[in-house]
Design a protein around this motif. Structure first.
Motif, PDB file in Angstrom:
ATOM      1  N   PHE B  11      28.944 121.874  91.727  1.00  0.00           N
ATOM      2  CA  PHE B  11      30.363 121.576  91.534  1.00  0.00           C
ATOM      3  C   PHE B  11      30.520 120.524  90.439  1.00  0.00           C
ATOM      4  O   PHE B  11      31.329 120.662  89.527  1.00  0.00           O
ATOM      5  N   ARG B  12      29.688 119.492  90.516  1.00  0.00           N
ATOM      6  CA  ARG B  12      29.742 118.431  89.504  1.00  0.00           C
ATOM      7  C   ARG B  12      29.427 118.999  88.118  1.00  0.00           C
ATOM      8  O   ARG B  12      30.070 118.659  87.135  1.00  0.00           O
ATOM      9  N   THR B  14      29.904 122.093  87.070  1.00  0.00           N
ATOM     10  CA  THR B  14      30.963 122.954  86.549  1.00  0.00           C
ATOM     11  C   THR B  14      32.197 122.148  86.149  1.00  0.00           C
ATOM     12  O   THR B  14      32.859 122.499  85.182  1.00  0.00           O
ATOM     13  N   VAL B  15      32.514 121.081  86.885  1.00  0.00           N
ATOM     14  CA  VAL B  15      33.714 120.334  86.498  1.00  0.00           C
ATOM     15  C   VAL B  15      33.482 119.522  85.224  1.00  0.00           C
ATOM     16  O   VAL B  15      34.421 119.049  84.615  1.00  0.00           O
ATOM     17  N   ARG B  16      32.211 119.378  84.828  1.00  0.00           N
ATOM     18  CA  ARG B  16      31.965 118.689  83.562  1.00  0.00           C
ATOM     19  C   ARG B  16      31.791 119.690  82.417  1.00  0.00           C
ATOM     20  O   ARG B  16      31.354 119.352  81.333  1.00  0.00           O
ATOM     21  N   GLU B  17      32.139 120.933  82.684  1.00  0.00           N
ATOM     22  CA  GLU B  17      32.002 121.988  81.685  1.00  0.00           C
ATOM     23  C   GLU B  17      33.337 122.175  80.962  1.00  0.00           C
ATOM     24  O   GLU B  17      34.384 122.245  81.595  1.00  0.00           O
ATOM     25  N   LYS B  18      33.274 122.281  79.639  1.00  0.00           N
ATOM     26  CA  LYS B  18      34.530 122.314  78.862  1.00  0.00           C
ATOM     27  C   LYS B  18      35.268 123.646  78.996  1.00  0.00           C
ATOM     28  O   LYS B  18      36.484 123.677  79.040  1.00  0.00           O
ATOM     29  N   LEU B  20      35.784 125.448  81.355  1.00  0.00           N
ATOM     30  CA  LEU B  20      36.640 125.466  82.537  1.00  0.00           C
ATOM     31  C   LEU B  20      38.038 124.960  82.201  1.00  0.00           C
ATOM     32  O   LEU B  20      39.050 125.553  82.578  1.00  0.00           O
ATOM     33  N   TYR B  21      38.105 123.848  81.467  1.00  0.00           N
ATOM     34  CA  TYR B  21      39.403 123.238  81.181  1.00  0.00           C
ATOM     35  C   TYR B  21      40.200 124.078  80.202  1.00  0.00           C
ATOM     36  O   TYR B  21      41.424 124.159  80.289  1.00  0.00           O
ATOM     37  N   THR B 106      34.320 125.092  93.124  1.00  0.00           N
ATOM     38  CA  THR B 106      35.002 124.970  91.832  1.00  0.00           C
ATOM     39  C   THR B 106      36.159 125.968  91.742  1.00  0.00           C
ATOM     40  O   THR B 106      37.271 125.609  91.344  1.00  0.00           O
ATOM     41  N   VAL B 109      39.137 124.926  93.859  1.00  0.00           N
ATOM     42  CA  VAL B 109      39.913 123.842  93.253  1.00  0.00           C
ATOM     43  C   VAL B 109      40.767 124.397  92.108  1.00  0.00           C
ATOM     44  O   VAL B 109      41.965 124.107  92.001  1.00  0.00           O
ATOM     45  N   ASN B 110      40.147 125.236  91.272  1.00  0.00           N
ATOM     46  CA  ASN B 110      40.877 125.812  90.145  1.00  0.00           C
ATOM     47  C   ASN B 110      42.047 126.675  90.587  1.00  0.00           C
ATOM     48  O   ASN B 110      43.139 126.573  90.051  1.00  0.00           O
TER      49      ASN B 110
END
Lengths: 302, 254
Positions: B11-12, B14-18, B20-21, B106, B109-110
């Motif tokens: 999870f950590r 993937t949330v630090r993956e660009k 995704l944003y 992930t 949350v998304n």
């Protein structure tokens, strides 16, 4: 601590599945509380051996035991630390998060883990960089954090794959010191390397691997003992008469003459002659073959 | 427990993956723009907003599932990070399930963020949020779970690029399965019928998770259909994860 019996790995490569033997019939024994150097040129099968031991690849045939238990049992790994070759770690984790993550895989109790992380960061000299992401680490720092993760579970057996490759002399020395400290803490260290001078300095025993075959194993001084290269005698105030007695390896440096003699009888003759001529023998040093000489001779002829 | 450690780290990761944003940004942009598009139609404005909103959640959710999912395992093997994991006292299946669970967190949350955006648009435009919408979103999430499992399976034995191609193909075929079966029946060739039947049962029938049309047009839903769809999804995921574990267990990390 480590024992293998006829450990063999055959890889199939390419479209047609051509067979390549990476390791053949390895029989190896590593004893408790020793530093064992696993040496060999690139492609000798060192990494293959370590991967087999860690269960990253499966043997084609043969068996292996770590700490007296066969590998198939994941619990064995509780007491083992492993540093892979040229490790790549999670760029997005900081040093501290990284160690906490690995500690979690061992299910180490929280407070115990906290103290251990601090000690390890201290030991590998990364306390000041604990909140830096690993993506920003230099190669030497990565190697050091790699060693820290290998020690997170306070293992009895530490297996390191090329811990010193790609490091500068200072970095290599730091890693050497860490390995020596591990032994003084009562741990067994098994590491592979092709940097022989480092191995020569710290290993109790070595195994030499070439083309997938173990070609020699034993204490370093035993392997190198029978291989006296020459005896270097340095003398002063002797004339050409002495020199003429010797057939090879004479150099002059100012007043001094440096002679390389093949055996002790020749040395005695030179000493006698020198004292007759009122000269002075300055030093007599037997020169043994270095591990590197041995290595080049053995591996080069194969 | 170890599965959870891996899951949280995933999870950590993937949330630090660009990527995704970026995807999340465009999803919210699409949902927001539905307001603008709806003004182009006469009447039926709520249908346009609902249609675009649900479709955006679906498409971007699937894109996130695929593009983050394909790298999950293959990247660990390519970058050799897996060496340090497998050498710890952890079984390979624990690693694999942890990775899967982490991505599900992930995705949850998304999806929640996108749903919040969607509901906000509905509320601002003073339309009702109906229970059927929640059901549609639930099935969209189950579809994401299936697609993630498929991406994970490919990722255990092939590269990220190939996994992406395979997973997208399965996604597209998965939505056309019903048509394929009907087409084969029309042809009447027994060999073709057999082959299409085989494909129909092996590949995931993703249309089972699509009730967007019914929800948008207010057509009554059969509750048993939703329950069966969820059960079908869970069964399919179990089978896929099982095969992934078998493949992954035998694999050499060279």
């Amino acid at each position: 601590m480590i024992r293998t019996e006829g450990l063999t790995k055959v890889f199939r490569v390419g479209f047609w599945g051509r067979k390549v033997t990476a390791l053949s019939y390895l029989n190896l024994q590593v004893n408790e509380k020793e530093i064992f150097g696993f040496l060999g040129p690139n492609g000798a099968g060192k990494t293959t051996t370590l991967k087999l031991l860690m269960g990253l690849i499966y043997p084609t045939s043969g068996r292996a035991w770590l700490l007296g238990r066969e590998l198939t049992n994941a619990a064995v790994k509780k007491e083992i630390g492993f540093l892979p070759e040229a490790p790549y770690f999670y760029d997005y984790l900081t040093a501290h998060e990284f160690l906490r993550f690995y500690g979690g895989l061992f299910e180490i109790e929280k407070n115990l883990l906290k103290g251990r992380i601090e000690r390890l960061l201290e030991m590998v000299g990364l306390s000041d960089n604990r909140h830096l992401p690993l993506g920003k680490f230099s190669k030497g720092m990565l190697q050091r954090i790699g060693i820290a993760q290998a020690l997170i579970n306070d293992p009895r057996l530490v297996i390191l794959d090329e811990p010193m490759s790609g490091l500068d002399p200072i970095g290599r020395r730091e890693i050497r010191d860490i390995i020596l400290k591990l032994r003084s803490d009562g741990k067994t260290v098994f590491f592979s390397s092709h940097i022989l001078s480092d191995a020569e300095m710290i290993c109790d025993r070595v195994g030499i691997l070439n083309r997938g075959k173990l070609i020699n194993v034993g204490r370093l001084d035993e392997i190198l003992e029978a291989r006296l290269k020459y005896i270097e005698v340095i003398a002063e105030g002797v004339g050409a008469e002495v020199v003429s007695k010797i057939d090879k390896g004479v150099m002059t440096a100012g007043d001094r003459i440096i002679m390389r003699l093949g055996n002790e009888q020749q040395v005695n003759e030179v000493i006698e002659l020198t004292s007759k001529m009122n000269g002075k023998v300055i030093s007599i040093i037997p020169q043994k073959e270095s591990l590197e000489d041995y290595f080049i001779k053995e591996v080069g002829t194969n | 427990m170890k599965i959870v450690v891996i899951a949280l780290n995933t999870f950590r990761e993937t949330v630090r993956e660009k990527v995704l944003y970026n995807l999340l940004f465009f999803a919210l942009l699409m949902i927001g723009s539905s307001v603008l598009l709806s003004t182009l139609t006469i009447g039926e404005q709520s249908k346009i907003i609902m249609d675009i909103g649900l479709a955006s959640i679906n498409i971007f959710g699937i894109l996130i599932a695929i593009f983050v999912g394909i790298g999950l395992v293959s990247k660990e093997i390519e970058k050799k990070t897996i060496y340090t994991i497998i050498s710890k006292p952890i079984y390979r299946y624990q690693f694999l399930l942890g990775k899967y669970l982490g991505l599900l967190i992930t995705l949850f949350v998304n999806t929640s963020i996108m749903v919040i955006g969607f509901f906000a648009v509905l509320l601002i435009m003073s339309y009702n949020i109906t229970p059927d919408m929640i059901k549609a979103i639930l099935l969209i999430y189950v579809e994401m779970m299936v697609v993630t499992a498929v991406a994970l399976m490919f990722s255990t034995f092939t590269t990220s690029a190939l996994s992406a191609i395979f997973t997208i193909s399965i996604y597209v075929i998965g939505h056309l399965l019903g048509d394929l079966k009907a087409f084969a029946a029309k042809l009447g060739n027994p060999v073709m019928v057999f082959m299409m039947d085989a494909l129909y049962y092996i590949l995931p029938n993703l249309e089972n998770f699509n009730i967007k049309g019914e929800v948008v047009h207010n057509i009554a839903l059969d509750p048993s259909f939703i329950v069966m769809s969820v059960l079908y999804g869970l069964l399919y995921i179990t089978m896929i994860l099982l095969s992934s574990v078998i493949i992954f267990q035998r694999r050499d990390f060279k």
